[in-house]
Design a protein around this motif. Structure first.
Motif, PDB file in Angstrom:
ATOM      1  N   MET A   1       0.846  -1.204   0.000  1.00  0.00           N
ATOM      2  CA  MET A   1       0.000   0.000   0.000  1.00  0.00           C
ATOM      3  C   MET A   1       0.878   1.248   0.000  1.00  0.00           C
ATOM      4  O   MET A   1       1.893   1.294   0.692  1.00  0.00           O
ATOM      5  N   SER A   2       0.465   2.268  -0.773  1.00  0.00           N
ATOM      6  CA  SER A   2       1.268   3.490  -0.842  1.00  0.00           C
ATOM      7  C   SER A   2       1.151   4.297   0.454  1.00  0.00           C
ATOM      8  O   SER A   2       0.176   4.189   1.191  1.00  0.00           O
ATOM      9  N   LYS A   3       2.191   5.091   0.687  1.00  0.00           N
ATOM     10  CA  LYS A   3       2.260   5.923   1.906  1.00  0.00           C
ATOM     11  C   LYS A   3       2.378   7.382   1.497  1.00  0.00           C
ATOM     12  O   LYS A   3       2.898   7.706   0.429  1.00  0.00           O
ATOM     13  N   LEU A  40      -5.499   3.279  10.272  1.00  0.00           N
ATOM     14  CA  LEU A  40      -4.541   3.886   9.342  1.00  0.00           C
ATOM     15  C   LEU A  40      -3.170   3.940  10.026  1.00  0.00           C
ATOM     16  O   LEU A  40      -2.981   4.669  11.007  1.00  0.00           O
ATOM     17  N   ASN A  60       4.384   9.279   6.510  1.00  0.00           N
ATOM     18  CA  ASN A  60       4.175   7.901   6.016  1.00  0.00           C
ATOM     19  C   ASN A  60       2.881   7.278   6.530  1.00  0.00           C
ATOM     20  O   ASN A  60       2.898   6.218   7.169  1.00  0.00           O
ATOM     21  N   ASP A  62      -0.859   5.559   5.786  1.00  0.00           N
ATOM     22  CA  ASP A  62      -1.481   4.704   4.759  1.00  0.00           C
ATOM     23  C   ASP A  62      -2.414   5.518   3.865  1.00  0.00           C
ATOM     24  O   ASP A  62      -3.126   6.417   4.343  1.00  0.00           O
ATOM     25  N   GLN A  65      -7.568   2.490   4.310  1.00  0.00           N
ATOM     26  CA  GLN A  65      -7.703   1.364   5.223  1.00  0.00           C
ATOM     27  C   GLN A  65      -7.501   0.054   4.451  1.00  0.00           C
ATOM     28  O   GLN A  65      -7.758  -0.006   3.250  1.00  0.00           O
ATOM     29  N   ALA A  66      -7.111  -0.976   5.137  1.00  0.00           N
ATOM     30  CA  ALA A  66      -7.019  -2.297   4.512  1.00  0.00           C
ATOM     31  C   ALA A  66      -8.433  -2.835   4.269  1.00  0.00           C
ATOM     32  O   ALA A  66      -9.359  -2.523   5.017  1.00  0.00           O
ATOM     33  N   SER A 126     -10.637   5.518   1.826  1.00  0.00           N
ATOM     34  CA  SER A 126      -9.378   6.206   1.517  1.00  0.00           C
ATOM     35  C   SER A 126      -9.038   7.238   2.588  1.00  0.00           C
ATOM     36  O   SER A 126      -9.907   7.714   3.331  1.00  0.00           O
TER      37      SER A 126
END
Length: 689
Positions: A1-3, A40, A60, A62, A65-66, A126
């Protein structure tokens, strides 16, 4: 996942300086909680605060959310399908409710029952959606006593909000926070760089503001002030007085700190320096300067929020402002000297201390009687103690204390010196209020110690005598703090006196003013003894150590203190846990069956372990008895630690409750002897390990 790195800034009108640091820390804490609750992850959050802004940089974090699965439980599998494996009405109802078909049904084991369920895939939200909600909730939860609305906005905050920045790397997160549309535009110093600043990205924040004459980092700004103040003080061989609260407040008042040194006329140094320092610190937010002997110097340092082309104008302006305030203090000081301290008793006779306990002059006379009696305990000169007590409250009627209430006692010390009183009497007038708070210094003079004790004992005894003891959170006469003060004054001055005797002396000074002396004595003693726990917990002593000593109810605070210190030391010994457990076992045995009277009969000792314990007790008793007599409890308990091995062996190899009544009686007597040795200090069976 991008940070991503996120910057949030709330721009306001000048925030309350005394609350700025607290607001910053609360915003940080609430945002951390919000991000964690939302699932997050992030590396760190840097929090910034300046007079016109609160800001956060989230490093940094997330991007979203996953994704998760949510389980919706249905009926038991047995009830969900019929004998042919077709859905029952129960399952059909469940599927209808979830809007699913039979192929989407799963099962899971719930204890002994297998149940059907629906596992729904939930896509994580998001950062762009969640963060504005988290930040708004954090702002809503800030500790703000009074919120305000500005213009047509219905949202409330501590000050009117002017702009909002919310950047994710270099992109603006579309959001409305505090009724303001978030953007990438901030503003610099109100005077040096008032124009708008467009931020290229979240990492550009600190440098962009620094270019615009704003140090957004609170600690960095404070360090700059510290360096500048020290440099200016060093130039005149002085030391700056920098109280922590004032330091924080000044840091919160400036965006671009510029410290400047100013001066005042030396004639003002004849005024009590405490009055001058108070007015300069409280009213003008100045840092005062003293020499190595702590004597005030004719300088002060002000921290300006602008870099002036002509600093002398700012210096002159501050000197002009402070002069009338120092002149007022000088005027009050000179006016007061026209009337001797002792002559002020007439005004005290018209000032009520407490309706049922009389005037401040009545209190002064009681304190004088009590102080003379206490002198035999404190070692003070009775004549000095009596004179100091009669002068103690006189400065409360002075002009200087009227203007500067915090100078009560201190003003009296100055006036007593001017009138030629000796050092003991003069110093004690200021020392009577010590200690003012937990951990504060105690009086240095014996007369001051006597006066401080007498004042507190008089108030505590009187208030209990009229039935107005503290209840719950109500303690208008600060008796809880007074009680801790009394205990400290007694223990830290090595005064060997019981609480009961102190209260009796105070009651004697009251005479017929208080009706029920017996009840007052019992209530006041119980209250003071009840404060031991608060006193020692503040010092970091464990509760079980305090309870071990309280079990013996020592009468003297000094004796209590020595016992607590001894048990605290004993608790850290390697033998302590085993001996505490053994003492608990002994206490339980003796509680069920008391030891018969008489001494242990050596001829009735049959087991090696009981013979060994008897021999060790015989050897150690003459060693510890003189230590008990000298109240050297620490050495006594350390010596008793040697009993661990024979006590352990005794319980491993000896049956106390033997069938033979003589053996049993003998063993109970030995346990009673063992228990008696330890309980000469404390009930160590209470100790937890």
């Amino acid at each position: 996942m991008s940070k991503h790195t996120v910057l949030f800034e709330l721009g306001c009108e000048e925030l309350p300086p005394k609350s700025l640091k607290k607001l910053r820390d609360a915003l940080h804490a609430e945002t951390v909680k919000g991000l964690k609750d939302a699932g997050l992850a992030f590396d760190s959050i840097e929090a910034y605060a300046a007079p016109r802004r609160l800001a956060l940089k989230i490093v940094n974090v997330d991007a979203a959310q996953a994704d998760t699965q949510k389980r919706f439980d249905g009926p038991a599998k047995q009830a969900a399908f019929d004998a042919e494996g077709k859905p029952t009405k129960a399952l059909e109802g469940f599927m209808r409710g979830q809007g699913i078909t039979v192929d989407q049904v799963s099962t899971f084991q719930a204890g002994k029952v297998e149940k059907v369920c629906y596992l729904k895939d939930v896509k994580g939200q998001s950062l762009d959606v969640l963060l504005p909600q988290i930040l708004q909730a954090a702002l809503d939860n800030l500790p703000i006593a009074k919120r305000m609305r500005s213009a047509a906005s219905r949202t409330e905050f501590v000050r009117p909000v002017k702009w909002v920045v919310l950047l994710k790397d270099s992109d603006v997160i579309e959001a409305t926070i505090q009724d303001h549309q978030a953007g990438n535009v901030t503003y610099g110093h109100r005077f040096h760089a008032p124009e708008a600043i467009t931020l290229a990205n979240a990492d550009a924040y600190l440098d962009a503001l620094r270019t615009a004459k704003v140090i957004a980092n609170f600690e960095e700004r404070q360090a700059i002030i510290d360096q500048q103040v020290k440099a200016l003080a060093d130039e005149v061989n002085a030391i700056a007085i920098v109280p922590a609260d004032l330091r924080d407040e000044v840091t919160a008042l400036v965006e671009w700190p510029v410290a400047l040194r100013a001066s005042f006329e030396e004639r003002f140094l004849a005024v009590p320096q405490e009055a001058l320092i108070t007015t300069m610190q409280d009213n003008q937010k100045y840092f005062c300067l003293v020499n190595s002997d702590n004597k005030l110097q004719p300088y002060f340092i002000t921290v300006s929020n602008i870099e002036s082309k002509d600093p002398s104008q700012i210096i002159e302006g501050n000197e002009k402002v402070v002069r009338p305030r120092l002149s007022d203090a000088e005027f009050f000081f000179l006016q007061d000297q026209k009337q001797p301290l002792a002559s002020r008793k007439e005004k005290l006779a018209n000032m009520v201390f407490q309706a049922e306990l009389g005037t401040l002059w009545n209190k002064s006379e009681r304190i004088a009687t009590l102080a003379v009696a206490l002198s035999a305990i404190t070692g003070a000169n009775p004549a000095d103690a009596e004179k100091a007590a009669l002068l103690a409250k006189c400065d409360l009627t002075s002009e200087l204390v009227g203007e500067f209430p915090e100078l009560q006692g201190i003003a009296g010390t100055y006036y007593a010196r001017i009138e030629g009183e000796n050092d003991e009497v003069a110093e004690s007038l200021g020392e009577q209020y010590l200690p003012k708070f937990a951990g504060d210094v105690l009086p240095k003079t014996k007369t001051g110690t006597t006066l401080a004790l007498a004042d507190r004992l008089d108030t505590l005894t009187g208030i209990f005598g009229i039935g107005q003891a503290p209840t719950g959170s109500k303690d208008p006469f600060a008796l809880r703090r007074s009680a801790i003060g009394i205990l400290r004054l007694v223990t830290e001055n090595d005064l060997d006196v019981s609480i009961e005797d102190l209260i009796k002396l105070a009651l004697a000074a009251y005479g017929d003013v208080l009706k029920d002396h017996d009840k007052t004595l019992a209530d006041a003693v119980a209250f003071l003894e009840g404060r031991y726990r608060a006193k020692y917990e503040d010092q970091g002593v464990a509760v079980d150590v305090i309870q071990a000593v309280q079990a013996l109810s020592p009468k003297s605070p000094l004796d209590f203190d020595k016992r607590v210190n001894a048990v605290n030391h004993f608790r850290d010994l390697p033998e302590a846990a085993a001996l505490a457990a053994a003492n608990k076992r002994v206490a339980n045995i003796l509680a069920k069956e008391a030891a018969p009277e008489g001494n242990v009969v050596e001829a009735n000792l049959v087991e090696d372990a009981e013979k060994a314990l008897f021999a060790e007790l015989a050897k150690i008793t003459p060693v510890v008895e003189p230590l008990f007599a000298a109240k050297d409890y620490t050495a006594a308990l350390s010596a008793l630690a040697a009993l661990r091995a024979p006590v352990d062996a005794f319980f491993d190899g000896v049956m106390v409750m033997a069938d033979d009544s003589e053996l049993k009686a003998n063993r109970l007597r030995m346990l009673a002897q063992l228990r008696d040795l330890f309980t000469k200090v404390a009930d160590i069976s209470v100790l937890q390990h």
